[in-house]
Design a protein around this motif. Structure first.
Motif, PDB file in Angstrom:
ATOM      1  N   VAL A   1      28.002 -35.876  -3.451  1.00  0.00           N
ATOM      2  CA  VAL A   1      27.254 -36.807  -2.611  1.00  0.00           C
ATOM      3  C   VAL A   1      25.988 -36.135  -2.101  1.00  0.00           C
ATOM      4  O   VAL A   1      24.933 -36.763  -1.997  1.00  0.00           O
ATOM      5  CB  VAL A   1      28.117 -37.308  -1.426  1.00  0.00           C
ATOM      6  CG1 VAL A   1      27.272 -37.990  -0.367  1.00  0.00           C
ATOM      7  CG2 VAL A   1      29.212 -38.235  -1.922  1.00  0.00           C
ATOM      8  N   CYS A   2      26.075 -34.834  -1.828  1.00  0.00           N
ATOM      9  CA  CYS A   2      24.927 -34.062  -1.320  1.00  0.00           C
ATOM     10  C   CYS A   2      24.071 -33.513  -2.457  1.00  0.00           C
ATOM     11  O   CYS A   2      23.358 -32.519  -2.282  1.00  0.00           O
ATOM     12  CB  CYS A   2      25.425 -32.933  -0.433  1.00  0.00           C
ATOM     13  SG  CYS A   2      26.283 -33.511   1.027  1.00  0.00           S
TER      14      CYS A   2
ATOM     15  N   ARG B   1      26.014 -42.809  -4.732  1.00  0.00           N
ATOM     16  CA  ARG B   1      26.385 -41.821  -3.715  1.00  0.00           C
ATOM     17  C   ARG B   1      27.413 -42.423  -2.762  1.00  0.00           C
ATOM     18  O   ARG B   1      28.352 -41.753  -2.350  1.00  0.00           O
ATOM     19  CB  ARG B   1      25.147 -41.364  -2.951  1.00  0.00           C
ATOM     20  CG  ARG B   1      24.213 -40.553  -3.826  1.00  0.00           C
ATOM     21  CD  ARG B   1      22.943 -40.251  -3.122  1.00  0.00           C
ATOM     22  NE  ARG B   1      23.086 -38.959  -2.456  1.00  0.00           N
ATOM     23  CZ  ARG B   1      22.214 -38.474  -1.620  1.00  0.00           C
ATOM     24  NH1 ARG B   1      21.137 -39.153  -1.322  1.00  0.00           N
ATOM     25  NH2 ARG B   1      22.397 -37.305  -1.072  1.00  0.00           N
TER      26      ARG B   1
ATOM     27  N   HIS C   1      33.790 -34.042  -4.219  1.00  0.00           N
ATOM     28  CA  HIS C   1      33.078 -35.320  -4.174  1.00  0.00           C
ATOM     29  C   HIS C   1      32.007 -35.316  -3.084  1.00  0.00           C
ATOM     30  O   HIS C   1      30.915 -35.861  -3.293  1.00  0.00           O
ATOM     31  CB  HIS C   1      34.071 -36.475  -3.992  1.00  0.00           C
ATOM     32  CG  HIS C   1      34.763 -36.852  -5.259  1.00  0.00           C
ATOM     33  ND1 HIS C   1      35.796 -36.113  -5.787  1.00  0.00           N
ATOM     34  CD2 HIS C   1      34.544 -37.866  -6.128  1.00  0.00           C
ATOM     35  CE1 HIS C   1      36.193 -36.669  -6.920  1.00  0.00           C
ATOM     36  NE2 HIS C   1      35.454 -37.727  -7.152  1.00  0.00           N
ATOM     37  N   LEU C   2      32.291 -34.695  -1.947  1.00  0.00           N
ATOM     38  CA  LEU C   2      31.261 -34.586  -0.907  1.00  0.00           C
ATOM     39  C   LEU C   2      30.099 -33.713  -1.374  1.00  0.00           C
ATOM     40  O   LEU C   2      28.932 -34.006  -1.087  1.00  0.00           O
ATOM     41  CB  LEU C   2      31.857 -34.029   0.383  1.00  0.00           C
ATOM     42  CG  LEU C   2      32.766 -34.977   1.151  1.00  0.00           C
ATOM     43  CD1 LEU C   2      33.379 -34.273   2.352  1.00  0.00           C
ATOM     44  CD2 LEU C   2      32.012 -36.231   1.578  1.00  0.00           C
TER      45      LEU C   2
ATOM     46  N   THR D   1      30.799 -42.513  -4.462  1.00  0.00           N
ATOM     47  CA  THR D   1      31.344 -41.156  -4.513  1.00  0.00           C
ATOM     48  C   THR D   1      31.861 -40.743  -3.140  1.00  0.00           C
ATOM     49  O   THR D   1      32.908 -40.103  -3.022  1.00  0.00           O
ATOM     50  CB  THR D   1      30.277 -40.170  -5.009  1.00  0.00           C
ATOM     51  OG1 THR D   1      29.793 -40.625  -6.278  1.00  0.00           O
ATOM     52  CG2 THR D   1      30.840 -38.769  -5.167  1.00  0.00           C
ATOM     53  N   PHE D   2      31.143 -41.142  -2.085  1.00  0.00           N
ATOM     54  CA  PHE D   2      31.589 -40.855  -0.723  1.00  0.00           C
ATOM     55  C   PHE D   2      32.912 -41.564  -0.427  1.00  0.00           C
ATOM     56  O   PHE D   2      33.825 -40.976   0.175  1.00  0.00           O
ATOM     57  CB  PHE D   2      30.517 -41.267   0.289  1.00  0.00           C
ATOM     58  CG  PHE D   2      30.936 -41.071   1.709  1.00  0.00           C
ATOM     59  CD1 PHE D   2      30.984 -39.802   2.266  1.00  0.00           C
ATOM     60  CD2 PHE D   2      31.290 -42.152   2.496  1.00  0.00           C
ATOM     61  CE1 PHE D   2      31.381 -39.607   3.572  1.00  0.00           C
ATOM     62  CE2 PHE D   2      31.691 -41.970   3.808  1.00  0.00           C
ATOM     63  CZ  PHE D   2      31.733 -40.698   4.348  1.00  0.00           C
TER      64      PHE D   2
END
Length: 140
Positions: A24-25, A49, A20-21, A52-53
């Protein structure tokens, strides 16, 4: 057996949090199969985002709670609260396994999308495993 189950839960939650991170990126690996789609191919929703974070943080906290339950991490929290947290995790994954009666879980009606295929053979069984493993850990 509990030793193995708790370690598997921790690894799964850390892996999912890392994925998930990554998303996010703006990572793209695996993203196409992670969101339910309608029959016309349109996504049912588009996660932000920030959302998701938050999911990544939640999954990381699930891993930490499993570490606390397993005794790998010491925190000044009453053991009964840790057990309640484990039950909450179990219920969350039971509900995810059951689904929304339309797009996700064993009750989904739309079964032809890429996501639905992944959900049937991977995501839902993983949720069932996480439910069962948490129940086994708490009851034993």
């Amino acid at each position: 057996m509990e030793f193995i189950l708790s370690k598997i839960n921790i690894v799964v939650f850390l892996f999912l949090a890392a994925m998930h991170l990554y998303w996010v990126c703006n990572g793209q690996l695996g993203i196409a199969a992670t969101i339910p789609t309608k029959l016309n191919g349109k996504r049912v929703f588009t996660p932000s985002r920030f959302g998701t974070f938050i999911v990544a943080v939640g999954l990381f906290l699930f891993a930490v709670l499993n570490m606390v339950f397993d005794g790998l991490v010491q925190v000044p929290i009453a053991p009964s609260y840790v057990v309640y947290g484990m039950w909450i995790i179990a219920v969350i994954f039971l509900l995810r396994f059951i689904g929304d009666f339309k797009y996700v879980g064993i009750t989904k009606r739309f079964r032809k999308s890429v996501f639905a295929q992944k959900d049937t053979y991977f995501f839902s069984p993983l949720c069932l495993f996480l439910f069962v493993s948490h129940v086994v850990l708490v009851i034993d």
